[in-house]
Scaffold this motif. Structure first.
Motif, PDB file in Angstrom:
ATOM      1  N   VAL A   1      -0.643  -0.289 -34.776  1.00 13.86           N
ATOM      2  CA  VAL A   1       0.244  -1.245 -35.448  1.00 13.86           C
ATOM      3  C   VAL A   1       0.326  -2.528 -34.623  1.00 13.86           C
ATOM      4  O   VAL A   1       0.571  -2.482 -33.414  1.00 13.86           O
ATOM      5  CB  VAL A   1       1.651  -0.629 -35.603  1.00 13.86           C
ATOM      6  CG1 VAL A   1       2.646  -1.653 -36.130  1.00 13.86           C
ATOM      7  CG2 VAL A   1       1.594   0.582 -36.530  1.00 13.86           C
ATOM      8  N   GLY A   2       0.120  -3.655 -35.288  1.00 17.68           N
ATOM      9  CA  GLY A   2       0.169  -4.937 -34.584  1.00 17.68           C
ATOM     10  C   GLY A   2       1.091  -5.912 -35.277  1.00 17.68           C
ATOM     11  O   GLY A   2       1.780  -5.576 -36.242  1.00 17.68           O
ATOM     12  N   LYS A   3       1.038  -7.135 -34.773  1.00 16.79           N
ATOM     13  CA  LYS A   3       1.874  -8.201 -35.314  1.00 16.79           C
ATOM     14  C   LYS A   3       0.976  -9.087 -36.165  1.00 16.79           C
ATOM     15  O   LYS A   3      -0.104  -9.481 -35.712  1.00 16.79           O
ATOM     16  CB  LYS A   3       2.449  -8.990 -34.130  1.00 16.79           C
ATOM     17  CG  LYS A   3       3.285 -10.171 -34.474  1.00 16.79           C
ATOM     18  CD  LYS A   3       3.908 -10.736 -33.208  1.00 16.79           C
ATOM     19  CE  LYS A   3       2.904 -11.432 -32.309  1.00 16.79           C
ATOM     20  NZ  LYS A   3       2.436 -12.722 -32.815  1.00 16.79           N
ATOM     21  N   THR A   4       1.423  -9.395 -37.391  1.00  8.10           N
ATOM     22  CA  THR A   4       0.616 -10.239 -38.281  1.00  8.10           C
ATOM     23  C   THR A   4       0.160 -11.494 -37.547  1.00  8.10           C
ATOM     24  O   THR A   4       0.969 -12.161 -36.888  1.00  8.10           O
ATOM     25  CB  THR A   4       1.442 -10.654 -39.520  1.00  8.10           C
ATOM     26  OG1 THR A   4       1.968  -9.474 -40.121  1.00  8.10           O
ATOM     27  CG2 THR A   4       0.587 -11.408 -40.513  1.00  8.10           C
ATOM     28  N   ASN A   5      -1.122 -11.784 -37.681  1.00  8.51           N
ATOM     29  CA  ASN A   5      -1.671 -12.937 -36.975  1.00  8.51           C
ATOM     30  C   ASN A   5      -1.443 -14.210 -37.794  1.00  8.51           C
ATOM     31  O   ASN A   5      -2.248 -14.585 -38.643  1.00  8.51           O
ATOM     32  CB  ASN A   5      -3.165 -12.703 -36.720  1.00  8.51           C
ATOM     33  CG  ASN A   5      -3.726 -13.709 -35.753  1.00  8.51           C
ATOM     34  OD1 ASN A   5      -3.006 -14.587 -35.259  1.00  8.51           O
ATOM     35  ND2 ASN A   5      -5.009 -13.594 -35.465  1.00  8.51           N
ATOM     36  N   CYS A   6      -0.304 -14.852 -37.550  1.00  2.00           N
ATOM     37  CA  CYS A   6      -0.010 -16.121 -38.213  1.00  2.00           C
ATOM     38  C   CYS A   6       0.987 -16.882 -37.330  1.00  2.00           C
ATOM     39  O   CYS A   6       1.661 -16.265 -36.497  1.00  2.00           O
ATOM     40  CB  CYS A   6       0.560 -15.896 -39.608  1.00  2.00           C
ATOM     41  SG  CYS A   6       2.111 -15.014 -39.617  1.00  2.00           S
ATOM     42  N   PRO A   7       1.071 -18.217 -37.487  1.00  4.15           N
ATOM     43  CA  PRO A   7       1.927 -18.983 -36.580  1.00  4.15           C
ATOM     44  C   PRO A   7       3.393 -18.531 -36.622  1.00  4.15           C
ATOM     45  O   PRO A   7       4.067 -18.510 -35.591  1.00  4.15           O
ATOM     46  CB  PRO A   7       1.803 -20.418 -37.090  1.00  4.15           C
ATOM     47  CG  PRO A   7       0.578 -20.448 -37.930  1.00  4.15           C
ATOM     48  CD  PRO A   7       0.352 -19.063 -38.442  1.00  4.15           C
ATOM     49  N   GLU A   8       3.882 -18.112 -37.785  1.00  5.59           N
ATOM     50  CA  GLU A   8       5.308 -17.779 -37.928  1.00  5.59           C
ATOM     51  C   GLU A   8       5.729 -16.631 -37.000  1.00  5.59           C
ATOM     52  O   GLU A   8       6.851 -16.602 -36.502  1.00  5.59           O
ATOM     53  CB  GLU A   8       5.652 -17.370 -39.369  1.00  5.59           C
ATOM     54  CG  GLU A   8       5.520 -18.475 -40.398  1.00  5.59           C
ATOM     55  CD  GLU A   8       4.063 -18.722 -40.779  1.00  5.59           C
ATOM     56  OE1 GLU A   8       3.382 -17.742 -41.101  1.00  5.59           O
ATOM     57  OE2 GLU A   8       3.616 -19.875 -40.733  1.00  5.59           O
TER      58      GLU A   8
END
Ligand SMILES: Cc1cc2nc3c(=O)[nH]c(=O)nc-3n(C[C@H](O)[C@H](O)[C@H](O)COP(=O)(O)O)c2cc1C
Length: 374
Positions: A155-162
Motif C-alpha cells: 500500500v502506498g500514497k497516491t502519486n500526485c502533488p496534493e
C-alpha cells in the motif's frame, strides 16, 4: 537437474533474446502471457510440473499466517494483480501485489525501466503506476487463492502533488488501506514508506512523520499482519529510530528493503545515462539490505519479523538473508536475470542447506549467523 537445465537455457538463450527488447515491453508481454497461462487449469498444471519445488521443511507460521515456503515475489512486479493465478504455480510461497494506491496513477514518463547488465540491476522509475485500490478490489474480490499461497498487498500514497503534504499523504494511505481491508482483500499488508520516485520524495521516513502515519493507521484496527517497506540508504542510527516507532505501534515486521538511491554505489558497474531517472534494484542492493537485516535482527529480535529483499540471485543469497535474521525472502531482479526456475532452485537449495547443517526446519536457521557468533 531439470531446474538446472532450465536455468542454463534461460541464461544462455531466452535471456539473450528478451534483453534485445525494451525492458518495459518485455515486462508487459510476460505479464500478458503469465495472465493467459494462469487463466486455465492445464496452464497452471503444466507450469507447476515444470517449475514447482515442494519441500515439507520450509513451512513456517509468521504473525499467524502459514507460509509454505519463504520465497515471495516482491512488490512492483505485479502492480495490478494480473499474475496471482500463475505465481503460486511457479513455486513462490507468497506474492506482494502492488504497490497499490488510493487513486490510480498512469506512471512517470517513459523510459521508466532500464537494464544495467554488468551490474545485474535495473533502474526503476515507474513512480507507483497502478490502477488504484477500487479496481484492485474488483479484480481480487472473487479471487480463489490456491491452497497454501499467501497474498500480500503493498500500500502506498497516491502519486500526485496534493498528497505530498504530510497529513494529506497519511490520509491517502488510510483511504487505500480502508478500501482493501473493508473488502477483505489480502492476507497481509506492506506499507510502502520508501518509494523514492514520487512527488515530494519519501515523506514518511523520519520518526515524527512515521509516527503520524502509524498513529493514524492504528485507528483502522486492522487485524491482518502489517509490514513496513523500508528504505535502504539510511545510516543505522536513523534506521534504528524508525524501528523504534515501528515497535511502539506494534507493527508485525519490516521489509528490508527498497531500491538503492545511490548512483555512486561501487556495485554499479555500468554508466547510467543522464536522461535515465530512477533508482536501482538487483545486486547493488544486496549488501545494503543484508547489513540492515543483520542490525535489525540484532536490535529488535522477536519484536519484528523481517522480510529480506534485495539482490537475491541464488539459493546462497537467500540463505544468507535468513541466517542474518530474515524470516521471509522477496525478490524480483534475480528472477529477471536468472530465470523463473530460480524459485524452485532456491527452495531446493534451502532444503539442502538445512539438511547439511542438521536443522529440522527453517525457523532454526533464522538469525543463526548471529546466534553462532554470540
Ligand atoms: C520493476 C520494479 C518495480 C518496483 N516497484 C515497486 C513498488 O511498486 N513498490 C515497492 O515497494 N517496491 C518496488 N520495487 C522494489 C522491489 O520490491 C525490491 O524492493 C527491490 O527491487 C530489490 O529487490 P530485487 O533486487 O530482488 O529486485 C520495484 C522493483 C522493480 C525491479
Amino acid at each position: 537437474m531439470k531446474l538446472k537445465i532450465l536455468g542454463y537455457l534461460y541464461q544462455n538463450l531466452f535471456r539473450k533474446i528478451l534483453f534485445l527488447f525494451d525492458p518495459e515491453f518485455i515486462h508487459d508481454t510476460i505479464t500478458y502471457l503469465g495472465k493467459l497461462i494462469g487463466s486455465t487449469k492445464p496452464g497452471q498444471q503444466i507450469t507447476e510440473n515444470i517449475f514447482f519445488y515442494k519441500s515439507n521443511k520450509l513451512g513456517q507460521d509468521i504473525s499467524g499466517i502459514h507460509f509454505a515456503n519463504p520465497i515471495g515475489l516482491s512488490a512492483g512486479f505485479d502492480k495490478d494483480a494480473n499474475l496471482v493465478n500463475i505465481i503460486p504455480f511457479v513455486g513462490f510461497g507468497f506474492i506482494t501485489v502492488g504497490t497499490v494506491t488510493y487513486q490510480p496513477y498512469e506512471g512517470n514518463p517513459k523510459p521508466r525501466l532500464y537494464r544495467l547488465k554488468k551490474s545485474q540491476a535495473l533502474v526503476v522509475n515507474y513512480g507507483l503506476k497502478n490502477i488504484g485500490a477500487n479496481k484492485i478490489v474488483e479484480k481480487l474480490k472473487n479471487y480463489k487463492k490456491p491452497e497454501k499461497f499467501i497474498l500480500g498487498i503493498s500500500v502506498g500514497k497516491t502519486n500526485c502533488p496534493e498528497t505530498s503534504e504530510t497529513k494529506r499523504g497519511a490520509e491517502d494511505y488510510l483511504n487505500c488501506l480502508k478500501v482493501l481491508n473493508d473488502n477483505k482483500i489480502g492476507d497481509f499488508y506492506e506499507i510502502n514508506i520508501s518509494c523514492p520516485n514520487t512527488f515530494g520524495g519519501e515523506p514518511f521516513t523520519t520518526p515524527d512523520k512515521l509516527e503520524l502515519l502509524l498513529s493514524r493507521l492504528t485507528t483502522l484496527n486492522i487485524s491482518k499482519p502489517i509490514f513496513l517497506k523500508m528504505p535502504i540508504n539510511l545510516a543505522w542510527e536513523e534506521f534504528k529510530n524508525l524501528l523504534d516507532v515501528t515497535i511502539t505501534y506494534r507493527i508485525n515486521g519490516v521489509t528490508i528493503g527498497n531500491l538503492n538511491k545511490n548512483r555512486k554505489d561501487p556495485n554499479i558497474k555500468d554508466e547510467i545515462p543522464e536522461y535515465i531517472k530512477g533508482n536501482i534494484s538487483g545486486k547493488p542492493t544486496y549488501k545494503l539490505s543484508n547489513d540492515l537485516i543483520r542490525e535489525t535482527y540484532r536490535y529488535s529480535g522477536d519484536k519484528l519479523k523481517i522480510i529480506g529483499v534485495g539482490g537475491v540471485f541464488s539459493p546462497e543469497d537467500a540463505y544468507e538473508k535468513i541466517k542474518l535474521g530474515a524470516s521471509l525472502v522477496g525478490l524480483i531482479t534475480g528472477m529477471i536475470y536468472q530465470g523463473p526456475q530460480l524459485i524452485g532452485q532456491i527452495n531446493d537449495g534451502l532444503e539442502k542447506e538445512l539438511n547439511k547443517n542438521n536443522l529440522a526446519n527453517l525457523a532454526q536457521a533464522i538469525g543463526s549467523e548471529l546466534h553462532f557468533k554470540a
